[in-house]
Design a protein around this motif. Structure first.
Motif, short mmCIF file in Angstrom:
data_model
loop_
_atom_site.label_atom_id
_atom_site.label_comp_id
_atom_site.label_asym_id
_atom_site.label_seq_id
_atom_site.Cartn_x
_atom_site.Cartn_y
_atom_site.Cartn_z
N ASP A 1 0.65 -1.15 -0.01
CA ASP A 1 0.26 0.01 -0.05
C ASP A 1 0.91 1.25 0.10
N ASP A 2 0.11 2.43 -0.39
CA ASP A 2 0.70 3.79 -0.29
C ASP A 2 1.62 4.19 -1.22
N HIS B 1 -6.24 3.76 -3.78
CA HIS B 1 -6.20 3.90 -2.63
C HIS B 1 -6.58 5.25 -2.18
N HIS C 1 -5.25 9.29 0.50
CA HIS C 1 -5.31 8.67 1.77
C HIS C 1 -6.24 9.24 2.67
N HIS D 1 3.82 -2.24 3.05
CA HIS D 1 3.85 -0.96 2.32
C HIS D 1 5.06 -0.82 1.67
ZN LIG Z 1 -2.67 3.09 3.28
#
Ligand SMILES: [Zn+2]
Length: 368
Positions: A109-110, A159, A163, A260
């Motif tokens: 993620d991210d 996503h 955020h 991540h």
């Molecule tokens: Zn995230």
């Protein structure tokens, strides 16, 4: 941002309304709308989108990308509500493909970030695929990382744009976070995503309903490595593999795990963690394989939305919806759910260290 200026102009008009006749007010609002339309790029109705196979970064531009919280428009929300594509689908947390009990959905993620390649390089060496949930506002800074991830055959999902914690936002702001998140992926890959992961795993019935009206299905995770939380103590490379060891000792299968691809430390923990899974007989797969579907791309609802021109010109169409100016959202019928469906509650890395991320971490104008 011009839309913001327009909103301010309209706010001023409304604030001063007592001293105007109604016709005067209408004229001023109308002039403000004309001013806004006059500033629209005359070519903006033509999407700069080419088929995926022809895409290079040379064809990519982010002129449309907002800085900070994205603007939101009631007209977008109304458009999607009218699609009536809503289906009350559960939040996906596990690999439900029944053909292989040992499947394991690794997800990151991210990103995209300067460290994403560490993960994709490892997966290339192993000839495996994973899933990357990308923050839209990171994409303009790292388009090559996203394009490389896509070209390597990994699955990619939304996503959000900033955020944002979606459950805190108005309907319009939720739509905006998802639309801009989709637009970022579309800009680089030429493909429209059909899955999203809510930041912090925070999702309720209202968010699911709105996302569903965009043709989007929610995916969270079954097991969280909490990798970001060990960065400060320098123990990520020990703690994360330990978590995988524990899950494997418990006989976990069909998991979707959360890691991540933003920090040096979290990506450094990936090879050892994945090697543990491989050694234990797990088959690491991207979301599509996890769910037993051909692709995570292709979203007719979002494709039709972008083709409509409403993205570039949110005040087009008849009747022209009023610009949002009260900061309180514009609900057009999505009922706020009382019951929150939660995955494992985490404080994501954005709360841990905003300075190391490439988005501002601010919530959009949510009202709570
Ligand atoms: Zn995230």
């Amino acid at each position: 941002m011009l839309p913001s200026l327009l909103a301010v102009a309209v706010l001023c008009c409304v604030a001063c309304a007592d001293s105007f006749q109604p016709d005067d007010l209408n004229n001023i609002v109308g002039e403000a709308m004309d001013l806004y339309r006059a500033h629209l790029d005359p070519n903006s109705k033509t999407p700069s989108l080419l088929p995926a196979e022809n895409r290079t970064l040379a064809s990519v531009n982010f002129d449309w990308a907002p800085t900070g919280s994205p603007p939101s428009y009631a007209s977008w929300t109304m458009y999607f509500q009218q699609q009536q594509t809503y289906a009350d689908l559960p939040v996906l947390t596990h690999c439900v493909d029944s053909t292989n009990v040992n499947v394991w959905g690794a997800s990151f993620d991210d990103g995209p970030s300067e460290n994403t390649h560490v993960v994709t390089d490892y997966f290339a060496r192993k000839n495996m695929k994973a899933t990357f949930w990308v923050i839209g506002s990171n994409v303009p800074a790292f388009p090559q990382a996203l394009l490389d991830t896509f070209n390597a055959g990994h699955d990619i999902g939304i996503h959000t744009w900033t955020h944002a914690q979606l459950t805190d936002l108005s309907d319009d702001d939720i739509v905006s976070e998802l639309v801009y998140g989709a637009r970022a992926i579309y800009e680089v890959t030429g493909k429209m995503p059909k899955f999203f992961r809510p930041p912090y795993g925070e999702i309720d019935r209202r968010v699911r309903k709105i996302a569903s009206s965009l043709g989007l299905e929610a995916v969270t995770w079954s097991h969280d490595t909490l990798d970001w939380s060990y960065v400060a103590s320098g123990s990520t490379e020990q703690q994360v593999p330990d978590a995988f060891r524990e899950w494997l000792q418990d006989g976990v299968t069909r998991a979707i795990t959360l890691q991540h691809d933003i920090f040096e430390e979290t990506v450094a923990a990936v090879p050892q963690s994945m090697d543990l899974l491989i050694d234990a007989g797990r088959t690491i797969v991207p979301l599509s394989t996890c769910l037993g579907i051909p692709s995570v791309f292709g979203n007719p609802t979002l494709e039709a939305f972008f083709a409509s021109g409403l993205f570039e010109n949110p005040y087009s169409g008849s009747p022209v919806p009023p610009p949002k100016h009260d900061g309180g959202g514009y609900s057009v019928g999505f009922v706020k759910g009382r019951k929150t469906v939660k995955a494992v509650r985490v404080d994501g890395p954005t709360k841990f260290d905003k300075s190391r991320s490439h988005f501002n971490g601010k919530r959009s104008n949510g009202a709570r």
